[in-house]
Motif scaffolding. Sequence first.
Motif, PDB file in Angstrom:
ATOM      1  N   CYS A 154       3.864   2.649 -16.335  1.00 20.75           N
ATOM      2  CA  CYS A 154       4.330   1.290 -15.571  1.00 20.75           C
ATOM      3  C   CYS A 154       2.958   0.614 -15.641  1.00 20.75           C
ATOM      4  O   CYS A 154       3.414  -0.876 -15.679  1.00 20.75           O
ATOM      5  CB  CYS A 154       4.227   1.956 -14.427  1.00 20.75           C
ATOM      6  SG  CYS A 154       6.171   3.277 -14.088  1.00 20.75           S
ATOM      7  N   ARG A 190       0.839  -0.364 -17.779  1.00 20.04           N
ATOM      8  CA  ARG A 190       0.295  -1.106 -18.840  1.00 20.04           C
ATOM      9  C   ARG A 190       1.260  -2.188 -18.835  1.00 20.04           C
ATOM     10  O   ARG A 190       1.395  -3.267 -19.133  1.00 20.04           O
ATOM     11  CB  ARG A 190       1.602  -0.418 -20.512  1.00 20.04           C
ATOM     12  CG  ARG A 190       1.186  -1.086 -21.561  1.00 20.04           C
ATOM     13  CD  ARG A 190       1.375  -0.096 -22.849  1.00 20.04           C
ATOM     14  NE  ARG A 190       1.152  -1.349 -24.067  1.00 20.04           N
ATOM     15  CZ  ARG A 190       1.863  -2.405 -24.345  1.00 20.04           C
ATOM     16  NH1 ARG A 190       3.410  -2.105 -24.060  1.00 20.04           N
ATOM     17  NH2 ARG A 190       2.099  -2.693 -25.724  1.00 20.04           N
ATOM     18  N   GLU A 191       3.078  -1.895 -18.342  1.00 18.94           N
ATOM     19  CA  GLU A 191       3.674  -3.314 -18.311  1.00 18.94           C
ATOM     20  C   GLU A 191       3.116  -4.011 -17.027  1.00 18.94           C
ATOM     21  O   GLU A 191       3.156  -5.469 -17.533  1.00 18.94           O
ATOM     22  CB  GLU A 191       5.452  -2.679 -18.112  1.00 18.94           C
ATOM     23  CG  GLU A 191       5.877  -1.873 -19.390  1.00 18.94           C
ATOM     24  CD  GLU A 191       6.689  -3.100 -20.525  1.00 18.94           C
ATOM     25  OE1 GLU A 191       6.456  -3.886 -20.139  1.00 18.94           O
ATOM     26  OE2 GLU A 191       7.108  -2.077 -21.797  1.00 18.94           O
ATOM     27  N   ARG A 205      -0.351  -6.121 -18.119  1.00 20.15           N
ATOM     28  CA  ARG A 205       0.412  -6.947 -18.924  1.00 20.15           C
ATOM     29  C   ARG A 205       0.801  -8.089 -18.403  1.00 20.15           C
ATOM     30  O   ARG A 205       1.362  -9.327 -18.854  1.00 20.15           O
ATOM     31  CB  ARG A 205       0.861  -6.140 -20.694  1.00 20.15           C
ATOM     32  CG  ARG A 205      -0.372  -5.579 -20.879  1.00 20.15           C
ATOM     33  CD  ARG A 205       1.215  -4.673 -21.996  1.00 20.15           C
ATOM     34  NE  ARG A 205       1.333  -5.223 -23.247  1.00 20.15           N
ATOM     35  CZ  ARG A 205       0.755  -5.967 -23.923  1.00 20.15           C
ATOM     36  NH1 ARG A 205      -0.147  -5.564 -24.814  1.00 20.15           N
ATOM     37  NH2 ARG A 205       2.161  -6.528 -24.898  1.00 20.15           N
ATOM     38  N   ILE A 220       6.187  -0.467 -28.925  1.00 20.12           N
ATOM     39  CA  ILE A 220       4.881  -0.785 -28.528  1.00 20.12           C
ATOM     40  C   ILE A 220       3.638   0.475 -29.419  1.00 20.12           C
ATOM     41  O   ILE A 220       2.667  -0.284 -28.832  1.00 20.12           O
ATOM     42  CB  ILE A 220       4.910   0.482 -27.055  1.00 20.12           C
ATOM     43  CG1 ILE A 220       5.867  -0.357 -27.006  1.00 20.12           C
ATOM     44  CG2 ILE A 220       3.753   0.573 -26.492  1.00 20.12           C
ATOM     45  CD1 ILE A 220       6.291   0.336 -25.153  1.00 20.12           C
ATOM     46  N   VAL A 277       8.220   4.878 -21.564  1.00 20.42           N
ATOM     47  CA  VAL A 277       8.767   3.493 -21.877  1.00 20.42           C
ATOM     48  C   VAL A 277       9.980   2.386 -21.559  1.00 20.42           C
ATOM     49  O   VAL A 277       9.041   1.237 -21.265  1.00 20.42           O
ATOM     50  CB  VAL A 277       7.961   3.111 -23.018  1.00 20.42           C
ATOM     51  CG1 VAL A 277       6.125   3.358 -23.637  1.00 20.42           C
ATOM     52  CG2 VAL A 277       9.377   3.661 -24.445  1.00 20.42           C
ATOM     53  N   ARG A 294       9.296  -0.450 -18.604  1.00 19.51           N
ATOM     54  CA  ARG A 294      10.051  -1.719 -18.318  1.00 19.51           C
ATOM     55  C   ARG A 294      11.569  -2.406 -17.670  1.00 19.51           C
ATOM     56  O   ARG A 294      11.092  -3.402 -17.225  1.00 19.51           O
ATOM     57  CB  ARG A 294      11.225  -2.036 -20.014  1.00 19.51           C
ATOM     58  CG  ARG A 294      11.309  -3.007 -20.354  1.00 19.51           C
ATOM     59  CD  ARG A 294      10.464  -4.413 -20.369  1.00 19.51           C
ATOM     60  NE  ARG A 294       9.779  -4.223 -21.590  1.00 19.51           N
ATOM     61  CZ  ARG A 294       8.849  -4.060 -22.525  1.00 19.51           C
ATOM     62  NH1 ARG A 294      10.413  -4.422 -23.405  1.00 19.51           N
ATOM     63  NH2 ARG A 294       7.787  -3.904 -23.730  1.00 19.51           N
ATOM     64  N   ARG A 351       8.867  -3.031 -14.995  1.00 20.80           N
ATOM     65  CA  ARG A 351       8.583  -4.993 -14.563  1.00 20.80           C
ATOM     66  C   ARG A 351       9.409  -5.693 -14.219  1.00 20.80           C
ATOM     67  O   ARG A 351       9.250  -6.658 -13.241  1.00 20.80           O
ATOM     68  CB  ARG A 351       8.188  -5.045 -15.936  1.00 20.80           C
ATOM     69  CG  ARG A 351       7.304  -6.053 -16.472  1.00 20.80           C
ATOM     70  CD  ARG A 351       7.152  -5.894 -17.613  1.00 20.80           C
ATOM     71  NE  ARG A 351       8.963  -6.502 -18.947  1.00 20.80           N
ATOM     72  CZ  ARG A 351       8.739  -7.281 -19.785  1.00 20.80           C
ATOM     73  NH1 ARG A 351       7.697  -7.251 -20.415  1.00 20.80           N
ATOM     74  NH2 ARG A 351      10.471  -7.104 -19.964  1.00 20.80           N
TER      75      ARG A 351
END
Length: 397
Positions: free
Chosen positions: A18, A20-21, A24, A73, A358, A362, A365
Amino acid sequence: MYGTRAVILGAGIVGSACARELARAGCATTVVDRGRPAAATTAHGEGNILVSDKGPGPELELAQLSRRLWPQIVAEMSEQAPGMDDLTEWDPKGGIVVATTDDGARELAKFAESQRAVGVRAETLDAAALAAAEPYVTRDHTAAIHYPEDAQVQPAGAAAALLADALRAGATLRTHCEVHGAVTRSDRLTAVRTSDGDLIEADIFINAAGPWAGELSTRLGAPIDVRPRRGDVLVTTPLPPTVFHKVYDADYVGAVGSSAEDLQTSAVVESTRAGSVLIGSSRRRVGFDDRLSVEALSAIAAKALRLFPALADVPVMRAYGGFRPYVPDHLPVIGPDPRLAGLWHAGGHEGAGIGLSVGTARLVRDLLLGRPTEIDATPFRVDRPAVLGRTQKGRAA
């Protein structure tokens, strides 16, 4: 939503994914953990990324989304920082499910057919094909299905890679920082109180505390029913190539879907990159009792030997266990909490959190940014009966 302040509560693989998403996507992201990253549930998993154990429905859709995302990823992270593929140990090895009874064969065939109808690759293996794929598996079997989409990562390594990518994107990390309570204004969560004696303010807070999500949610004033369910694993000494896929017996799917509180076991056997063989699996409801169970370990060893008789004389060098976040209806909890603005949840994956991390991130996000989601997120909503029921107390992350 660019610049939204987001705090991820939990630095396991779901929280790291989470982070990371969101980082970014331009969110000002902070990850908070009461201990060290990936040191609890994530460090005690097997690293499975499976479609083979899920029947048609929302969880399988999330698994298929995650399976599509994982190699993308890993490639993105490796492009940013060479060596990330070695850290994650991404291995699209495939899985094989073996039945050893006539009833098991019939159920496995029906299950595989239902999966094929929704796009899962499930290939029937005859005796010769199974022997070629797994030379050491039992010849006393009644059916076998190959799932080429199943894969594996090293769980702590994969979580570390995801978190490192989040930090490269601007996220910050606070460890050894436990959340003790909430600050709310006008029915909105605006800050959390920590063991460091300070407040962490943000626009949104994401509960990614794994098996401790139930207790953490209670501390924040919006309880959800996430409970610990323990699993145990045996680890052999390193071997020459012996097991080439993730191989499990057809009982595994039933154990995953069971709500029973007593011990549930099935044979799950796979190799690691280092050559050790991981032998599972068990599921039992014992709260946060972290003692290993001789009964559970004996049962999984016995079932594994029925699948791989050649392992009978192989030394076991250690055993470990961990807690998985269990929700009574066996579906993750993903999205905003309608009872308390600013609070979100990402958890309840039980033993599938590594693989589903992951895809979960997503969804978080896209929901947060108001984008269309790649799958329907409604089945994972917070305000469903199984989630808002009884909450078992434990420690908070």
